[in-house]
Write an enzyme that holds these catalytic residues in place. Structure first.
Site: not given
Length: 493
Positions: A10, A30, A107, A131, A206, A286, A295
């Protein structure tokens, strides 16, 4: 290419898309062959939808969202009950703060939308490309790339490197940048399945249930009707997923179809990188922060990382701003990231870890919740600050101070938000400023002057990411506006 983005999640795809939108399409690599196949990081807040509208993909996101428009979050023993807490029955009403709606895409559907738009705008996206090595020097970054399908290697020279390479981030580790926070909170594993859960709307449950491995889990709907994801907090040994799903749903005779998705371990972690910038390298997503998945801040913040950084990189690499503009990435994104990570940790304890509820170091909730998206104020970076060091303001009573998000005001011909996103703009009631080398929008509505804290002769300078860069409350000359604009851009007269 002037910028290499490493990572096609993302944050990386958003950075590539917004850079291309601003006329500086980057190279993105990627290592995986495709975008994500995991139905996680669901939901888009209105301020994110505003950014996606600027890029021209908001309608695509809405089209990909479930059509019932409802989403329920509960804490329960199973999906069928007993319900311990109704956390969310409908999304908060932010229509007085934004004209954008909520969306509910995960996602796995969002990433292809971002990738398609980035390509349309000219970005070079290369999947199955890793990479191999890199080094930064005084004049740029030298990187070696490998095509994993052919094994061929290529050396590229770029001005800047964006590390969007995930929570393990080899780039961050090479730089010796540590994550500062509470560390690893737990591990889990999960499965994807199809089943007929009649009458269930879109949901996130949950689960606190001693019959689940580890005594806790999560059950969530996906973008595909009849398809669901389940996770448990115990990773030891083989799992009887059919029985776990029956326990999680509360349907003892359910016959789920377990789908063929790699069942790996996931790690819940809390930490923010000790710096987001190192020379010519910038951390996003991340790679910059880890937070519990409670959340929906993670995916949304990853997109907004790209929205915040891309215009700066584009203007610097196009020769329209000085390199000092890029110094704003760390002071603008890192303090905010720490706050969001702490808020998600708080939600994590409330929803799934009652054993941590008495932790005296728990942060207080940010109130009103709308302040998290519309009231945070940047105190450093690419702004001309005014006296005062308030980190927050109540978006219900906006001030229009530099560093805060430009308040939403409905106008006779649209809104203030309609004028933002593609470059610097001046919002003013003074037509004498129209000769500036910046887009100038003359506004007459009294509500605008009240919310922006200026007189009709004053002016507000707004950045491409909707952040107020500078303002002049009273009578303003074109020279004052242009001087402030050049200061923000680190661009001498």
């Amino acid at each position: 290419m002037s910028v290499l983005v490493v990572g096609g999640g993302l944050s990386g795809l958003s950075t590539a898309m917004f850079m291309a939108l601003h006329g500086a399409p980057p190279l993105l690599v990627e290592k995986h062959p495709t975008t994500s196949v995991h139905p996680k990081a669901r939901g888009q807040f209105p301020h994110v939808m505003e950014a996606l509208r600027v890029a021209g993909v908001d309608e695509r996101v809405l089209d990909a969202s479930p059509k019932d428009g409802k989403f329920r979050i509960i804490r329960a023993v199973s999906l069928n009950g007993p319900v311990l807490q109704e956390i969310l029955t409908e999304s908060p009403d932010f229509t007085h703060l934004s004209q954008a709606p909520w969306a509910d895409v995960s996602q796995e559907r969002m990433e292809p939308i971002l990738a398609d738009r980035a390509r349309e705008l000219g970005a070079d996206l290369r999947f199955s490309t890793e990479l191999v090595s890199w080094r930064q020097h005084d004049n740029g970054v030298t990187a070696v790339l490998r095509n994993l399908d052919t094994g061929t290697e290529e050396t590229v020279e770029v001005d800047y490197l964006v590390a969007a390479d995930g929570h393990r981030s080899p780039i961050r580790q090479t730089l010796g940048i540590e994550l500062v926070g509470r560390g690893v909170l737990g591990e889990g594993t999960g499965a994807l399945f199809e089943a007929d859960l009649q009458g269930q709307q879109q949901f996130l449950a949950y689960l606190l249930n001693p019959d689940l491995p580890g005594g806790a889990g999560v059950l969530v709907s996906t973008d595909v009707p009849g398809r669901y994801a389940v996770g448990v907090s115990n990773t030891v040994g083989d799992k009887d997923w059919k029985q776990i799903i029956r326990t999680a749903t509360g349907i003892p005779d359910l016959e789920p179809k377990i789908l063929d998705l790699p069942h790996g371990r996931s790690q819940t972690r809390h930490g923010v990188a000790e710096r987001f910038t190192d020379g010519r390298v910038f951390l996003v997503g991340d790679a910059a922060r880890m937070m519990p998945p409670t959340g929906a801040f993670g995916g949304n913040t990853a997109i907004m990382d790209g929205f915040s950084l891309a215009w700066k990189l584009a203007m610097v690499t196009r020769g329209e701003a000085g390199p000092g503009l890029l110094a704003g990435h760390d002071p603008e994104r890192r303090p905010y990231s720490t706050i969001l990570a702490d808020q998600q940790y708080l939600l994590y304890t409330q929803r799934g870890r009652p054993d941590l509820a008495d932790d005296p170091t728990l942060p207080a909730p940010v109130e009103p919740v709308s302040a998290l998206f519309f009231g945070y104020r940047q105190l450093g970076g690419a702004i001309v600050a005014e006296p005062g060091d308030d980190l927050w303001e109540n978006p219900e009573r906006p001030t229009g101070r530099p560093g805060v998000r430009a308040p939403f005001v409905r106008l006779t011909d649209g809104s203030t938000t309609d004028r933002l996103g593609h470059g610097f703009v001046v919002l003013t009631g003074n037509p004498a400023l129209k000769g500036l080398p910046i887009d100038v929008h003359v506004i007459e509505e009294p509500e605008f002057f009240a919310k922006y804290g200026i007189t009709p002769e004053g002016a507000t300078l707004v950045r491409p990411d909707f952040v107020i860069a500078w303002r002049s409350v009273g009578a303003t000359t074109p020279e004052e506006v242009e001087s402030a604009w050049r200061t923000v851009l680190d661009w001498p007269a």
